[in-house]
Scaffold this active site. Structure first.
Site, PDB file in Angstrom:
ATOM      1  N   GLY A  75       0.812  -1.219   0.000  1.00 39.80           N
ATOM      2  CA  GLY A  75       0.000   0.000   0.000  1.00 39.80           C
ATOM      3  C   GLY A  75       0.839   1.259   0.000  1.00 39.80           C
ATOM      4  O   GLY A  75       2.029   1.234  -0.316  1.00 39.80           O
ATOM      5  N   GLY A 113       5.240   4.154  -9.138  1.00 38.09           N
ATOM      6  CA  GLY A 113       5.920   2.881  -9.425  1.00 38.09           C
ATOM      7  C   GLY A 113       4.953   1.707  -9.321  1.00 38.09           C
ATOM      8  O   GLY A 113       4.936   0.813 -10.185  1.00 38.09           O
ATOM      9  N   HIS A 114       4.127   1.711  -8.279  1.00 39.92           N
ATOM     10  CA  HIS A 114       3.129   0.632  -8.134  1.00 39.92           C
ATOM     11  C   HIS A 114       2.121   0.684  -9.287  1.00 39.92           C
ATOM     12  O   HIS A 114       1.707  -0.346  -9.823  1.00 39.92           O
ATOM     13  CB  HIS A 114       2.342   0.800  -6.825  1.00 39.92           C
ATOM     14  CG  HIS A 114       3.148   0.641  -5.579  1.00 39.92           C
ATOM     15  ND1 HIS A 114       3.397   1.671  -4.713  1.00 39.92           N
ATOM     16  CD2 HIS A 114       3.739  -0.455  -5.052  1.00 39.92           C
ATOM     17  CE1 HIS A 114       4.109   1.235  -3.695  1.00 39.92           C
ATOM     18  NE2 HIS A 114       4.338  -0.049  -3.870  1.00 39.92           N
ATOM     19  N   GLN A 151       8.183  -9.150   7.701  1.00 37.90           N
ATOM     20  CA  GLN A 151       9.376  -8.675   7.004  1.00 37.90           C
ATOM     21  C   GLN A 151       9.986  -7.420   7.625  1.00 37.90           C
ATOM     22  O   GLN A 151      10.918  -6.844   7.076  1.00 37.90           O
ATOM     23  CB  GLN A 151       9.089  -8.466   5.518  1.00 37.90           C
ATOM     24  CG  GLN A 151       8.127  -7.343   5.184  1.00 37.90           C
ATOM     25  CD  GLN A 151       7.719  -7.384   3.716  1.00 37.90           C
ATOM     26  OE1 GLN A 151       6.917  -8.208   3.296  1.00 37.90           O
ATOM     27  NE2 GLN A 151       8.283  -6.490   2.906  1.00 37.90           N
ATOM     28  N   GLY A 207       8.703  -4.744  -8.809  1.00 37.89           N
ATOM     29  CA  GLY A 207       9.591  -3.675  -9.263  1.00 37.89           C
ATOM     30  C   GLY A 207      11.058  -4.077  -9.129  1.00 37.89           C
ATOM     31  O   GLY A 207      11.450  -4.732  -8.167  1.00 37.89           O
ATOM     32  N   LYS A 213      13.308  -2.067  -8.462  1.00 41.40           N
ATOM     33  CA  LYS A 213      13.931  -1.258  -7.407  1.00 41.40           C
ATOM     34  C   LYS A 213      14.330  -2.158  -6.244  1.00 41.40           C
ATOM     35  O   LYS A 213      15.396  -2.005  -5.662  1.00 41.40           O
ATOM     36  CB  LYS A 213      12.981  -0.164  -6.935  1.00 41.40           C
ATOM     37  CG  LYS A 213      13.705   0.946  -6.216  1.00 41.40           C
ATOM     38  CD  LYS A 213      12.899   1.534  -5.120  1.00 41.40           C
ATOM     39  CE  LYS A 213      13.266   0.887  -3.834  1.00 41.40           C
ATOM     40  NZ  LYS A 213      12.378   1.130  -2.748  1.00 41.40           N
ATOM     41  N   GLN A 254      14.989  -8.572  -3.684  1.00 44.59           N
ATOM     42  CA  GLN A 254      13.680  -9.205  -3.423  1.00 44.59           C
ATOM     43  C   GLN A 254      13.192  -9.943  -4.676  1.00 44.59           C
ATOM     44  O   GLN A 254      12.701 -11.076  -4.591  1.00 44.59           O
ATOM     45  CB  GLN A 254      12.663  -8.130  -3.027  1.00 44.59           C
ATOM     46  CG  GLN A 254      11.225  -8.604  -3.049  1.00 44.59           C
ATOM     47  CD  GLN A 254      10.248  -7.568  -2.512  1.00 44.59           C
ATOM     48  OE1 GLN A 254      10.145  -7.410  -1.318  1.00 44.59           O
ATOM     49  NE2 GLN A 254       9.535  -6.873  -3.390  1.00 44.59           N
ATOM     50  N   VAL A 288      10.691   3.012 -11.553  1.00 46.19           N
ATOM     51  CA  VAL A 288      10.150   4.320 -11.949  1.00 46.19           C
ATOM     52  C   VAL A 288      10.815   5.370 -11.056  1.00 46.19           C
ATOM     53  O   VAL A 288      10.924   5.175  -9.844  1.00 46.19           O
ATOM     54  CB  VAL A 288       8.613   4.354 -11.776  1.00 46.19           C
ATOM     55  CG1 VAL A 288       8.053   5.733 -12.124  1.00 46.19           C
ATOM     56  CG2 VAL A 288       7.957   3.281 -12.640  1.00 46.19           C
ATOM     57  N   ARG A 320       8.885   4.836   1.128  1.00 49.89           N
ATOM     58  CA  ARG A 320       9.665   5.421   2.228  1.00 49.89           C
ATOM     59  C   ARG A 320      10.176   6.818   1.907  1.00 49.89           C
ATOM     60  O   ARG A 320      10.641   7.515   2.811  1.00 49.89           O
ATOM     61  CB  ARG A 320      10.804   4.488   2.622  1.00 49.89           C
ATOM     62  CG  ARG A 320      10.275   3.207   3.278  1.00 49.89           C
ATOM     63  CD  ARG A 320      11.347   2.377   3.943  1.00 49.89           C
ATOM     64  NE  ARG A 320      10.772   1.361   4.804  1.00 49.89           N
ATOM     65  CZ  ARG A 320      10.569   0.075   4.467  1.00 49.89           C
ATOM     66  NH1 ARG A 320      10.914  -0.349   3.271  1.00 49.89           N
ATOM     67  NH2 ARG A 320      10.030  -0.775   5.314  1.00 49.89           N
TER      68      ARG A 320
END
Ligand code: PAF
Length: 283
Positions: free
Chosen positions: A31, A36-37, A61, A149, A151, A155, A178, A189
């Site tokens: 959320g 980017g999302h 996490q 992503g 980024k 992950q 992005v 963040r």
């Protein structure tokens, strides 16, 4: 766009689509959505007949001193953005729905090796938490394809390995980062940064660009380049965790002759930890 909060509801809706022969794409998120999302959702639209997103701030996490409680929860604004981007269905479960027996004594999904280096070394247990929740979400949603992503490059590789090793029938697509117009990688963040920090934050991308240019130009002494980039970030006001040149396919330390590399950095600016990376093709 419909929003559901239970596993039973999402399973039955997606099962009906699949029974009708629809291809389903999935975009998992925590959320506080940014461009980017939304780009992931737009890409998902082009690869499937139906797009499902999830919003779940996954406690597994986050480390003990990390920002789980402070992580922004912006469901109403996120729903609007997802609907405008063409998302068909949002799964927004509670913690009780995802972990009804609590967080202790849970079965985990562990991707050893790759989870323990770079960000994993600084955030012990982080990738185990990611692999566990993504595995649960894949079992719940049962998508044909899922988008992540680049980024969060480490992950993305952890999830690819998990899917390969556990034979999960999901195609994993990495989507390029992005960026803001000044180069800062979009991240939930970034909203934590004070105005002065926000200006400085672009330095992480600039530092990686300079490092990538040296690598492309044939510089070979990666440890020296990494140390210089760390010093540069320190002088700019960051507390870098690492700057590293790695093999793009598995984040191993390059042995020489690699054609695809990635330069990655994680650095703290005030209380905010930023990560970024750039892929390098050497032709
Ligand atoms: O990248 C994220 O937002 C999270 O790590 C993910 C993949 C949604 C798992 O909680």
């Amino acid at each position: 766009m419909q929003t559901v909060t239970t596993i039973a509801e999402i399973r039955s809706l997606v099962a009906a689509w699949r029974a009708a022969g629809r291809r389903v794409a999935f975009v998992p998120t925590m959320g506080n959505l940014h461009a980017g999302h939304i780009h992931l959702v737009t890409e998902a639209r082009q690869r499937a007949d139906r797009v499902v997103a999830s919003i779940f701030v996954n406690p597994l996490q986050f480390g003990v001193n990390e920002d789980f409680s402070a992580y922004p929860r912006t469901l109403a604004a996120d729903q609007e953005k997802l609907a405008a981007a063409g998302c068909d269905l949002l799964f927004a479960p509670t913690e009780q729905e995802m972990y009804p027996l609590g967080r202790d004594g849970l079965s985990y999904v562990e991707v050893p090796g790759l989870s323990d280096i770079l960000c994993g070394a600084w955030r012990p247990g982080h990738f185990r938490g990611v692999a566990t929740v993504v595995s649960k979400l894949f079992h719940i949603v049962q998508p044909d394809v899922a988008l992540f992503g680049e980024k969060d490059y480490q992950q993305l590789l952890v999830i690819r390995l998990m899917v390969r090793d556990l034979d999960m029938p999901v195609e994993i697509i990495g989507v390029p980062t992005v960026r803001e117009t000044d180069g800062l990688a979009m991240s939930s963040r970034n909203g934590y940064l004070a105005a002065g920090e926000r200006q400085l934050a672009t330095e992480i991308h600039a530092t990686l660009q300079a490092l990538a240019a040296e690598v492309r130009n044939g510089a070979h002494d990666y440890p020296a380049l990494e140390a210089a980039a760390m010093r540069h970030l320190e002088q700019a006001g960051f507390r870098p965790d690492y700057v590293s040149v790695r093999r793009a396919e598995d984040l191993a330390v390059p042995q020489g002759g690699e054609r695809r590399l990635v330069v990655l950095a994680a650095a703290r600016l005030g209380a905010t930890r930023l990560i970024d990376n750039l892929l390098i093709d050497i032709s």
